[in-house]
Design an enzyme around this catalytic site. Structure first.
Site, PDB file in Angstrom:
ATOM      1  N   ASN A 295       0.767  -1.026   0.061  1.00 19.06           N
ATOM      2  CA  ASN A 295       0.145   0.200   0.133  1.00 19.06           C
ATOM      3  C   ASN A 295       0.820   1.308   0.088  1.00 19.06           C
ATOM      4  O   ASN A 295       1.463   1.653   1.018  1.00 19.06           O
ATOM      5  CB  ASN A 295      -0.925   0.012   1.368  1.00 19.06           C
ATOM      6  CG  ASN A 295      -1.890   1.041   1.180  1.00 19.06           C
ATOM      7  OD1 ASN A 295      -1.830   1.984   0.336  1.00 19.06           O
ATOM      8  ND2 ASN A 295      -2.737   1.259   2.410  1.00 19.06           N
TER       9      ASN A 295
ATOM     10  N   ARG B 166      -2.518  -2.158  -3.564  1.00 24.82           N
ATOM     11  CA  ARG B 166      -3.750  -1.445  -3.403  1.00 24.82           C
ATOM     12  C   ARG B 166      -3.857  -0.110  -4.298  1.00 24.82           C
ATOM     13  O   ARG B 166      -2.606   0.563  -4.188  1.00 24.82           O
ATOM     14  CB  ARG B 166      -3.845  -0.914  -1.789  1.00 24.82           C
ATOM     15  CG  ARG B 166      -4.984   0.132  -1.741  1.00 24.82           C
ATOM     16  CD  ARG B 166      -5.075   0.530  -0.338  1.00 24.82           C
ATOM     17  NE  ARG B 166      -6.394   1.365  -0.158  1.00 24.82           N
ATOM     18  CZ  ARG B 166      -6.370   2.399   0.436  1.00 24.82           C
ATOM     19  NH1 ARG B 166      -5.197   2.995   1.080  1.00 24.82           N
ATOM     20  NH2 ARG B 166      -7.542   3.252   0.654  1.00 24.82           N
TER      21      ARG B 166
ATOM     22  N   HIS C  63     -12.872   2.810  -0.048  1.00 20.34           N
ATOM     23  CA  HIS C  63     -12.779   1.589   0.978  1.00 20.34           C
ATOM     24  C   HIS C  63     -13.823   0.174   0.377  1.00 20.34           C
ATOM     25  O   HIS C  63     -14.156  -0.387   1.385  1.00 20.34           O
ATOM     26  CB  HIS C  63     -13.675   2.125   2.392  1.00 20.34           C
ATOM     27  CG  HIS C  63     -12.975   3.277   3.067  1.00 20.34           C
ATOM     28  ND1 HIS C  63     -13.949   4.108   3.813  1.00 20.34           N
ATOM     29  CD2 HIS C  63     -11.914   3.493   3.241  1.00 20.34           C
ATOM     30  CE1 HIS C  63     -13.064   4.915   4.419  1.00 20.34           C
ATOM     31  NE2 HIS C  63     -11.853   4.581   4.223  1.00 20.34           N
TER      32      HIS C  63
ATOM     33  N   LEU D  16     -16.082   2.730   9.953  1.00 22.12           N
ATOM     34  CA  LEU D  16     -15.811   4.011  10.754  1.00 22.12           C
ATOM     35  C   LEU D  16     -14.541   4.196  11.087  1.00 22.12           C
ATOM     36  O   LEU D  16     -14.137   3.574  11.983  1.00 22.12           O
ATOM     37  CB  LEU D  16     -16.927   4.138  11.925  1.00 22.12           C
ATOM     38  CG  LEU D  16     -18.386   3.797  11.611  1.00 22.12           C
ATOM     39  CD1 LEU D  16     -19.302   3.911  12.697  1.00 22.12           C
ATOM     40  CD2 LEU D  16     -18.840   4.978  10.553  1.00 22.12           C
ATOM     41  N   GLY D  17     -13.785   4.558  10.466  1.00 20.50           N
ATOM     42  CA  GLY D  17     -12.090   4.725  10.956  1.00 20.50           C
ATOM     43  C   GLY D  17     -11.980   6.326  10.727  1.00 20.50           C
ATOM     44  O   GLY D  17     -12.772   7.168  11.065  1.00 20.50           O
TER      45      GLY D  17
ATOM     46  N   ARG E  78     -12.521  15.070   7.865  1.00 23.09           N
ATOM     47  CA  ARG E  78     -13.211  15.493   6.719  1.00 23.09           C
ATOM     48  C   ARG E  78     -14.624  15.944   7.146  1.00 23.09           C
ATOM     49  O   ARG E  78     -15.297  15.231   7.916  1.00 23.09           O
ATOM     50  CB  ARG E  78     -13.246  14.511   5.525  1.00 23.09           C
ATOM     51  CG  ARG E  78     -11.996  14.078   4.966  1.00 23.09           C
ATOM     52  CD  ARG E  78     -12.235  13.159   3.568  1.00 23.09           C
ATOM     53  NE  ARG E  78     -11.007  12.624   3.310  1.00 23.09           N
ATOM     54  CZ  ARG E  78     -10.455  11.436   3.532  1.00 23.09           C
ATOM     55  NH1 ARG E  78     -11.335  10.407   3.745  1.00 23.09           N
ATOM     56  NH2 ARG E  78      -9.275  10.903   3.085  1.00 23.09           N
TER      57      ARG E  78
ATOM     58  N   MET F 229     -11.681   9.185  18.456  1.00 23.93           N
ATOM     59  CA  MET F 229     -12.817   8.908  19.331  1.00 23.93           C
ATOM     60  C   MET F 229     -12.671   8.681  20.671  1.00 23.93           C
ATOM     61  O   MET F 229     -13.626   8.856  21.398  1.00 23.93           O
ATOM     62  CB  MET F 229     -13.761   7.916  18.400  1.00 23.93           C
ATOM     63  CG  MET F 229     -15.057   7.621  18.972  1.00 23.93           C
ATOM     64  SD  MET F 229     -15.989   9.262  18.700  1.00 23.93           S
ATOM     65  CE  MET F 229     -16.446   9.301  17.153  1.00 23.93           C
TER      66      MET F 229
ATOM     67  N   VAL G  32     -13.081   3.092  14.825  1.00 26.16           N
ATOM     68  CA  VAL G  32     -14.143   3.548  15.466  1.00 26.16           C
ATOM     69  C   VAL G  32     -15.290   2.247  15.648  1.00 26.16           C
ATOM     70  O   VAL G  32     -15.682   1.874  16.739  1.00 26.16           O
ATOM     71  CB  VAL G  32     -14.913   4.879  15.128  1.00 26.16           C
ATOM     72  CG1 VAL G  32     -15.803   5.274  16.035  1.00 26.16           C
ATOM     73  CG2 VAL G  32     -13.855   5.775  15.068  1.00 26.16           C
TER      74      VAL G  32
ATOM     75  N   GLU H 297      -8.274  -5.676   4.950  1.00 21.26           N
ATOM     76  CA  GLU H 297      -8.266  -4.964   3.703  1.00 21.26           C
ATOM     77  C   GLU H 297      -7.154  -5.856   2.933  1.00 21.26           C
ATOM     78  O   GLU H 297      -7.002  -6.168   1.937  1.00 21.26           O
ATOM     79  CB  GLU H 297      -8.004  -3.605   3.700  1.00 21.26           C
ATOM     80  CG  GLU H 297      -9.299  -2.825   3.841  1.00 21.26           C
ATOM     81  CD  GLU H 297      -9.139  -1.310   4.032  1.00 21.26           C
ATOM     82  OE1 GLU H 297      -8.852  -0.959   5.310  1.00 21.26           O
ATOM     83  OE2 GLU H 297      -9.524  -0.549   3.227  1.00 21.26           O
TER      84      GLU H 297
END
Ligand code: AMP
Length: 401
Positions: free
Chosen positions: A10, A92, A181, A210-211, A242, A284, A332, A385
């Site tokens: 990656n 990736r 994603h 949710l990352g 974001r 978080m 998260v 992933e």
């Protein structure tokens, strides 16, 4: 013995993350990261299976030097890139546009197409290309496969993929909703079906990835029918840094009234918005700690995050018509029980609820957190992933052998 190892790469603009997997049992033979490539204080962190991490700091001028350093570390454990047991390298690649609907063996034509897509992925595709070119130079004889972050979403119908703007303008600039994603959404939707003891074709799933980046997808019978990220990863949910969805006219307003430049607005919306913009923290854990201490700003950030999440759950429920499961994943989603609880709170009429005791369990395994009699399963499904990239890469290479 046939080759059973896959190296997953990656490549970012100044980093390379890698994992070497043995596809016989999906085990990680080594994992690592090269950071600050071309900058001062470049660093390599390499962890072989069953061993502690080895760290190395020193100048790494470019991706070529980075991959050579990785190859050297792998060699120390007898896992070098020259090993006959290495079956392929899986890369990736962030943006595959409309062209790449599946993992693809890389040749010159594929490289040219990934390059043609740079205008829609100016940050990611050039770095991915550099990684591919470097790896090909090191092992020109080895199959190298591109696995695209957008591929899983290419099954979206036009009604979900198109923005309601002038068609000619949109097509001239390849403006449409691509989603990202995808590797995670593919893996998690499949693993969720497995958790329910069903095949992917039998189930409709809403996946909430949710990352630090975050996206939702609606998956009908194993195929993506909608996702929350769009032309770029900026659209959709509130993320770590974001903004996600907002009135596009905010941008004109910032240009005309705020006198901000395009680049300043780009940075504002991608790097200084979302949770960090709302409360100064994008982690978080820290936000929850502040909420528990009565911090109003953190509470508002959390509430905005949850409100958006709920809107997407409702929207995708309507898109799918029937929902069998909602799956939470990524940093998260896998760890923050409070987010999972708040996201489905008050949605009993949709058949959605979490069991407090199950939701509080910490585990790395896929698991159900809904009450036994729930109409819709709520699940926590850790994403992987790298395994998905390795699996897709290996399947393609095996197929062509
Ligand atoms: P990812 O992008 O999937 O690596 O997710 C990174 C994010 O996951 C971090 O920014 C944190 O906000 C979040 N995270 C990681 N661990 C926890 C945890 N134990 N509780 C809550 N959030 C977490």
């Amino acid at each position: 013995m046939s080759a059973t190892r896959v190296l997953v790469l990656n490549s970012g603009s100044s980093s390379v993350k890698y994992q070497l997997l043995d596809m016989r049992d999906s085990s990680r033979l080594a994992v690592g990261l090269v950071e600050r490539i071309g900058e001062e204080g470049s660093r390599l962190r390499h962890t072989p299976q069953g061993g502690g991490p080895r760290e190395w700091t020193g100048p790494i001028a470019d991706h070529d030097a980075a991959l050579k350093a990785v190859a050297e570390e792998l060699s120390k454990d007898g896992l070098g890139l020259d090993s006959p047991e290495l079956a392929a390298i899986g890369h990736r690649v962030v943006h595959g546009g409309k062209t790449f609907t599946e993992p693809t063996v890389i040749d010159e034509a594929v490289l040219a197409e990934i390059e043609r897509l740079i205008p829609v992925a100016p940050l990611h595709n050039p770095a991915n290309l550099t990684g591919i070119r470097t790896a090909r130079a090191l092992r020109p004889d080895l199959p190298q496969v591109a696995v695209f972050d957008t591929a899983f979403h290419t099954t979206m119908p036009e009604s979900a993929a198109r923005y309601a703007i002038d068609v000619e303008t949109a097509d001239a600039h390849r403006i449409r909703r691509y989603g990202f994603h995808g590797t995670s959404h593919a893996y998690v939707s499949r693993a969720t079906a497995e958790l329910l003891g069903k095949s992917p074709e039998e189930v409709n799933v809403i996946v909430l990835h949710l990352g630090n980046g975050a996206s939702a997808s609606a998956v009908r019978g194993g195929r993506c029918v909608d996702t929350s990220m769009g032309l770029t990863p900026l659209e959709g949910l509130v993320m770590g840094t974001r903004s996600g969805d907002m009135d596009p006219a905010v941008i004109f307003h910032l240009m005309r009234v705020g006198k901000m430049s395009t680049d300043e607005i780009d940075t504002l919306l991608n790097k200084k918005s979302g949770l960090i913009g709302l409360c100064g923290d994008n982690d978080m854990r820290e936000i929850r700690r502040r909420v528990d201490e009565g911090d109003e700003q953190a509470k508002l950030a959390f509430d905005i995050y949850i409100h958006r999440l709920k809107k997407y759950i409702g929207a995708y429920y309507a898109v799918l018509g029937r929902v069998d499961a909602i799956a939470f994943t990524a940093g998260v989603g896998e760890n923050a029980a409070s987010v999972r609880e708040a996201a489905v709170a008050g949605l009993q009429s949709l058949g959605l609820a979490v069991d407090d005791a199950l939701n509080a369990v910490r585990s790395d395994e896929p698991r159900l957190i809904s009450p036994a009699d729930a109409r819709v399963a709520v699940a926590v499904v850790p994403t992987d992933e790298e395994l998905e990239i390795a699996t897709q890469t290996y399947a393609l290479v095996e197929e062509s052998n």
